[in-house]
Design a protein around this motif. Structure first.
Motif, PDB file in Angstrom:
ATOM      1  N   UNK A  26       0.810  -1.218   0.000  1.00 12.59           N
ATOM      2  CA  UNK A  26       0.000   0.000   0.000  1.00 12.59           C
ATOM      3  C   UNK A  26       0.844   1.271   0.000  1.00 12.59           C
ATOM      4  N   UNK A  27       1.994   1.226   0.680  1.00 11.22           N
ATOM      5  CA  UNK A  27       2.766   2.450   0.881  1.00 11.22           C
ATOM      6  C   UNK A  27       4.163   2.423   0.268  1.00 11.22           C
ATOM      7  N   UNK A  28       4.661   1.240  -0.063  1.00  8.06           N
ATOM      8  CA  UNK A  28       6.047   1.117  -0.498  1.00  8.06           C
ATOM      9  C   UNK A  28       6.359   1.772  -1.821  1.00  8.06           C
ATOM     10  N   UNK A  29       5.388   1.800  -2.731  1.00  5.39           N
ATOM     11  CA  UNK A  29       5.662   2.358  -4.058  1.00  5.39           C
ATOM     12  C   UNK A  29       5.927   3.858  -3.979  1.00  5.39           C
ATOM     13  N   UNK A  30       5.133   4.560  -3.197  1.00  4.47           N
ATOM     14  CA  UNK A  30       5.321   6.009  -3.058  1.00  4.47           C
ATOM     15  C   UNK A  30       6.679   6.309  -2.434  1.00  4.47           C
ATOM     16  N   UNK A  31       7.030   5.557  -1.392  1.00  5.86           N
ATOM     17  CA  UNK A  31       8.316   5.772  -0.723  1.00  5.86           C
ATOM     18  C   UNK A  31       9.479   5.495  -1.672  1.00  5.86           C
TER      19      UNK A  31
END
Length: 292
Positions: A141-146
């Motif tokens: 859910x969050x790894x791609x943005x980071x």
């Protein structure tokens, strides 16, 4: 192929110790799984060890995958291929992929090091793997943005423009005759990369770790009462008896069995009453039993 073995032994000064020992390098003529199995069984036979008495695991490490190396000469085709590789590794997609894999491998490596700790036991191992599974669920859910933010920062340093290659063109399917001609539908290149690359990595890692967690959790359910000293001391007798008989079934094959559940139950009932308060680990139990 290297050959290691773990065993427990007694030392007058140190008590019971569990250690892994290097035994030998085994020469294999073929790296197929069958040939390695045959060589290992032959070595065990020469050492006087019965395979039915051995417990453990082995790693293939991809040795069955053979690669043929071909010499590349200086020619236009080779130069073009080299230039293509250079362009690929200089792209923003490649840089982003490196950032994604760094996050994945860093998380896995951190847990892997803890799992190899000398005092590690099944209960803690199960918790670590469960935590890693949860990490990858959140990572999806969050790894791609980071990873995107990190890749852009690196891109500024390396002179790589944070731009994806042109997205493929897809046509919207006509559902009815009265609809107009098919119109090309632009799909975001970033979204395509996210769905076809990032999600695949995150889902594959999560599923693989989930299977490992379930396996370790099942072992913890079966053997955990022997590792958790507090549980061993507090568990009710009927549940303790059930766990002992379950362990007997788990460690049985045909007419042979490693433990007798009823005898183990009788021994543990006495043991938990005489264990000193300072004994809180499975290794501590072994050392205590070695002294009495």
């Amino acid at each position: 192929m290297d050959f290691n073995a773990s065993s427990s032994f007694e030392n007058e000064n140190e008590g019971v110790s569990i250690a892994e020992h290097f035994l030998d390098f085994l020469d294999v003529k073929s790296t197929t799984g069958k040939n390695q199995t045959d060589v290992l069984l032959q070595e065990l036979d020469e050492l006087g060890l019965q395979i039915k008495d051995c417990r453990g695991q082995g790693y293939d490490n991809g040795s069955n995958m053979k690669v043929e190396l071909v010499e590349v000469t200086e020619d236009p085709k080779a130069n073009n291929e080299a230039q293509s590789v250079k362009n690929e590794i200089s792209s923003y997609e490649f840089l982003l992929a490196l950032c994604i894999w760094y996050d994945v491998l860093f998380a896995v490596n951190s847990v892997s090091k803890n799992l190899q700790a000398q005092k590690m036991h099944l209960g803690v191992a199960s918790q670590l793997l469960q935590g890693l599974v949860q990490f990858f669920q959140k990572f999806k859910d969050e790894g791609f943005v980071a990873a995107t933010l990190t890749a852009r920062e690196l891109g500024e340093t390396l002179g790589v423009e944070p731009k994806f290659k042109e997205a493929r063109q897809r046509k919207k399917r006509r559902m009815f005759e009265y609809e107009g001609e098919d119109e090309p539908m632009q799909e975001s290149a970033e979204q395509t990369f996210k769905v076809e690359y990032f999600y695949v990595i995150a889902d594959t890692a999560a599923q693989s770790l989930k299977r490992r967690f379930e396996q370790i959790a099942s072992y913890d359910t079966m053997f955990g009462f022997l590792y958790h000293v507090k549980e061993l001391k507090e568990i009710k007798e009927d549940k303790l008896f059930q766990k002992c008989t379950d362990l007997e079934s788990f460690l049985s094959f045909e007419e042979e069995k490693d433990v007798c559940g009823r005898e183990l139950f009788s021994e543990l009932k006495v043991l938990r009453e005489i264990l000193p308060a300072e004994v809180v680990t499975a290794a501590g139990i072994l050392r205590f039993m070695n002294r009495i």
